[in-house]
Scaffold this motif. Structure first.
Motif, PDB file in Angstrom:
ATOM      1  N   PHE A   9      47.160  22.418  39.088  1.00  0.00           N
ATOM      2  CA  PHE A   9      46.834  23.828  39.294  1.00  0.00           C
ATOM      3  C   PHE A   9      48.120  24.618  39.484  1.00  0.00           C
ATOM      4  O   PHE A   9      48.834  24.450  40.463  1.00  0.00           O
ATOM      5  CB  PHE A   9      45.929  24.003  40.516  1.00  0.00           C
ATOM      6  CG  PHE A   9      44.592  23.341  40.361  1.00  0.00           C
ATOM      7  CD1 PHE A   9      43.613  23.909  39.573  1.00  0.00           C
ATOM      8  CD2 PHE A   9      44.329  22.144  40.996  1.00  0.00           C
ATOM      9  CE1 PHE A   9      42.381  23.295  39.409  1.00  0.00           C
ATOM     10  CE2 PHE A   9      43.097  21.529  40.858  1.00  0.00           C
ATOM     11  CZ  PHE A   9      42.121  22.101  40.059  1.00  0.00           C
ATOM     12  N   GLY A  10      48.409  25.498  38.532  1.00  0.00           N
ATOM     13  CA  GLY A  10      49.638  26.285  38.584  1.00  0.00           C
ATOM     14  C   GLY A  10      49.477  27.634  39.236  1.00  0.00           C
ATOM     15  O   GLY A  10      50.452  28.351  39.421  1.00  0.00           O
ATOM     16  N   MET A  11      48.247  28.002  39.580  1.00  0.00           N
ATOM     17  CA  MET A  11      48.012  29.336  40.147  1.00  0.00           C
ATOM     18  C   MET A  11      47.238  29.221  41.451  1.00  0.00           C
ATOM     19  O   MET A  11      46.255  28.496  41.540  1.00  0.00           O
ATOM     20  CB  MET A  11      47.235  30.195  39.149  1.00  0.00           C
ATOM     21  CG  MET A  11      47.910  30.307  37.793  1.00  0.00           C
ATOM     22  SD  MET A  11      46.990  31.350  36.664  1.00  0.00           S
ATOM     23  CE  MET A  11      47.758  32.917  37.026  1.00  0.00           C
ATOM     24  N   LEU A  12      47.695  29.977  42.434  1.00  0.00           N
ATOM     25  CA  LEU A  12      47.042  30.070  43.742  1.00  0.00           C
ATOM     26  C   LEU A  12      46.699  31.531  43.965  1.00  0.00           C
ATOM     27  O   LEU A  12      47.562  32.395  43.815  1.00  0.00           O
ATOM     28  CB  LEU A  12      47.992  29.563  44.833  1.00  0.00           C
ATOM     29  CG  LEU A  12      47.560  29.752  46.285  1.00  0.00           C
ATOM     30  CD1 LEU A  12      46.344  28.883  46.596  1.00  0.00           C
ATOM     31  CD2 LEU A  12      48.719  29.399  47.215  1.00  0.00           C
ATOM     32  N   LEU A  13      45.453  31.803  44.316  1.00  0.00           N
ATOM     33  CA  LEU A  13      45.025  33.182  44.499  1.00  0.00           C
ATOM     34  C   LEU A  13      44.217  33.363  45.769  1.00  0.00           C
ATOM     35  O   LEU A  13      43.394  32.512  46.116  1.00  0.00           O
ATOM     36  CB  LEU A  13      44.113  33.637  43.347  1.00  0.00           C
ATOM     37  CG  LEU A  13      44.738  33.828  42.002  1.00  0.00           C
ATOM     38  CD1 LEU A  13      44.638  32.577  41.200  1.00  0.00           C
ATOM     39  CD2 LEU A  13      44.062  34.969  41.306  1.00  0.00           C
ATOM     40  N   ALA A  14      44.447  34.487  46.418  1.00  0.00           N
ATOM     41  CA  ALA A  14      43.568  34.959  47.478  1.00  0.00           C
ATOM     42  C   ALA A  14      42.670  36.005  46.817  1.00  0.00           C
ATOM     43  O   ALA A  14      43.156  36.863  46.080  1.00  0.00           O
ATOM     44  CB  ALA A  14      44.377  35.586  48.608  1.00  0.00           C
ATOM     45  N   ILE A  15      41.390  35.907  47.062  1.00  0.00           N
ATOM     46  CA  ILE A  15      40.456  36.850  46.430  1.00  0.00           C
ATOM     47  C   ILE A  15      39.547  37.446  47.491  1.00  0.00           C
ATOM     48  O   ILE A  15      38.899  36.727  48.248  1.00  0.00           O
ATOM     49  CB  ILE A  15      39.597  36.149  45.351  1.00  0.00           C
ATOM     50  CG1 ILE A  15      40.489  35.541  44.259  1.00  0.00           C
ATOM     51  CG2 ILE A  15      38.589  37.134  44.747  1.00  0.00           C
ATOM     52  CD1 ILE A  15      39.729  34.772  43.200  1.00  0.00           C
ATOM     53  N   GLY A  16      39.517  38.779  47.512  1.00  0.00           N
ATOM     54  CA  GLY A  16      38.567  39.491  48.353  1.00  0.00           C
ATOM     55  C   GLY A  16      37.269  39.633  47.587  1.00  0.00           C
ATOM     56  O   GLY A  16      37.278  39.921  46.385  1.00  0.00           O
ATOM     57  N   VAL A  17      36.158  39.404  48.269  1.00  0.00           N
ATOM     58  CA  VAL A  17      34.847  39.460  47.619  1.00  0.00           C
ATOM     59  C   VAL A  17      33.981  40.484  48.337  1.00  0.00           C
ATOM     60  O   VAL A  17      33.763  40.382  49.551  1.00  0.00           O
ATOM     61  CB  VAL A  17      34.140  38.079  47.652  1.00  0.00           C
ATOM     62  CG1 VAL A  17      32.789  38.155  46.947  1.00  0.00           C
ATOM     63  CG2 VAL A  17      35.025  36.989  47.050  1.00  0.00           C
ATOM     64  N   ALA A  29      44.252  31.284  31.395  1.00  0.00           N
ATOM     65  CA  ALA A  29      42.948  31.127  30.723  1.00  0.00           C
ATOM     66  C   ALA A  29      41.929  30.550  31.701  1.00  0.00           C
ATOM     67  O   ALA A  29      40.777  31.004  31.752  1.00  0.00           O
ATOM     68  CB  ALA A  29      43.077  30.221  29.500  1.00  0.00           C
ATOM     69  N   GLY A  30      42.347  29.552  32.475  1.00  0.00           N
ATOM     70  CA  GLY A  30      41.459  28.986  33.488  1.00  0.00           C
ATOM     71  C   GLY A  30      41.102  29.999  34.560  1.00  0.00           C
ATOM     72  O   GLY A  30      39.969  30.024  35.053  1.00  0.00           O
ATOM     73  N   LEU A  31      42.060  30.838  34.907  1.00  0.00           N
ATOM     74  CA  LEU A  31      41.805  31.897  35.887  1.00  0.00           C
ATOM     75  C   LEU A  31      40.780  32.884  35.347  1.00  0.00           C
ATOM     76  O   LEU A  31      39.857  33.276  36.056  1.00  0.00           O
ATOM     77  CB  LEU A  31      43.103  32.621  36.229  1.00  0.00           C
ATOM     78  CG  LEU A  31      42.956  33.845  37.118  1.00  0.00           C
ATOM     79  CD1 LEU A  31      42.335  33.482  38.465  1.00  0.00           C
ATOM     80  CD2 LEU A  31      44.313  34.517  37.305  1.00  0.00           C
ATOM     81  N   ASN A  32      40.916  33.270  34.098  1.00  0.00           N
ATOM     82  CA  ASN A  32      39.963  34.192  33.485  1.00  0.00           C
ATOM     83  C   ASN A  32      38.554  33.615  33.524  1.00  0.00           C
ATOM     84  O   ASN A  32      37.603  34.307  33.901  1.00  0.00           O
ATOM     85  CB  ASN A  32      40.374  34.515  32.048  1.00  0.00           C
ATOM     86  CG  ASN A  32      39.467  35.552  31.428  1.00  0.00           C
ATOM     87  OD1 ASN A  32      39.192  36.574  32.045  1.00  0.00           O
ATOM     88  ND2 ASN A  32      39.005  35.278  30.220  1.00  0.00           N
TER      89      ASN A  32
END
Length: 164
Positions: A74-82, A124-127
Motif C-alpha cells: 500500500f503506497g497511499m495512506l489517507l485520512a478521510i472525513g465522512v 487507481a486503487g484509491l479511485n
C-alpha cells in the motif's frame, strides 16, 4: 515487524530494572532470542524466560505483529472525513470498519460524523476505494479525503506506559 505493548494499571505487577530492560529490548526486536536478551542484561536465560512469562501472564506486556503498510503493497495512506445522511453514524461506521482497506474508524463530533484511516496501493486503487467501495456504503453523504504526503509519526506500538 513485532512490537511490544506494555501497560501499567490496576492489578499490574511492579516493574523493576530487569523487567524494563526486557521490555525495551523486545520493543526494538520482538523476535530477539532469550539467550541474546540474557547476554545484553547480564542475567540468565532462565531468568529472562521466567520474567517474560510473568509479564505476559499478568497482562503487563504482550508481543504483537504490526504490518508495515508499504511492505504490504500500500503506497497511499489517507485520512478521510465522512459525513452521514439518513442513517445512524454508528451503523455506517460499523459498515466502514468491515472494509479491509480501512484500519481505523472513529465516530466523532465536528465537521464530519466519522473519521477513518485507509490505505490504497496506488491512485487507481484509491479511485476504486473512494467511488466503488466507500462511496457506496449506505448513509455515506460525502467523503473528504486527505492524502498523507509525509508521515512524520506513525507509532502503532504506542501505549501510555512509563518505565519503572
Amino acid at each position: 515487524m513485532n512490537n511490544i505493548a506494555a501497560t501499567e494499571g490496576p492489578g499490574q505487577i511492579e516493574l523493576d530494572e530487569t523487567d524494563q530492560g526486557i521490555i525495551d529490548l523486545l520493543r526494538d526486536d520482538g523476535r530477539m532470542a532469550y539467550r541474546a536478551i540474557a547476554r545484553e542484561l547480564g542475567i540468565t536465560e532462565a531468568t529472562v524466560r521466567a520474567r517474560v512469562r510473568r509479564l505476559e501472564d499478568s497482562d503487563t506486556m504482550r508481543v504483537v505483529a504490526v504490518t508495515d503498510i508499504e511492505a504490504a503493497g500500500f503506497g497511499m495512506l489517507l485520512a478521510i472525513g465522512v459525513q452521514v445522511e439518513n442513517r445512524d453514524p454508528e451503523a455506517v461506521a460499523r459498515d466502514l470498519a468491515a472494509i479491509a482497506e480501512v484500519f481505523s474508524v472513529n465516530v466523532v463530533v465536528g465537521t464530519h460524523d466519522i473519521e477513518i484511516l485507509v490505505v490504497a496501493p496506488d491512485s487507481a486503487g484509491l479511485n476504486d476505494l473512494l467511488s466503488e467501495t466507500l462511496g457506496r456504503v449506505p448513509g455515506v453523504r460525502r467523503l473528504t479525503p486527505a492524502l498523507a504526503v509525509d508521515v512524520l509519526k506513525n507509532q502503532p506500538d504506542w501505549v501510555p506506559f512509563h518505565g519503572a
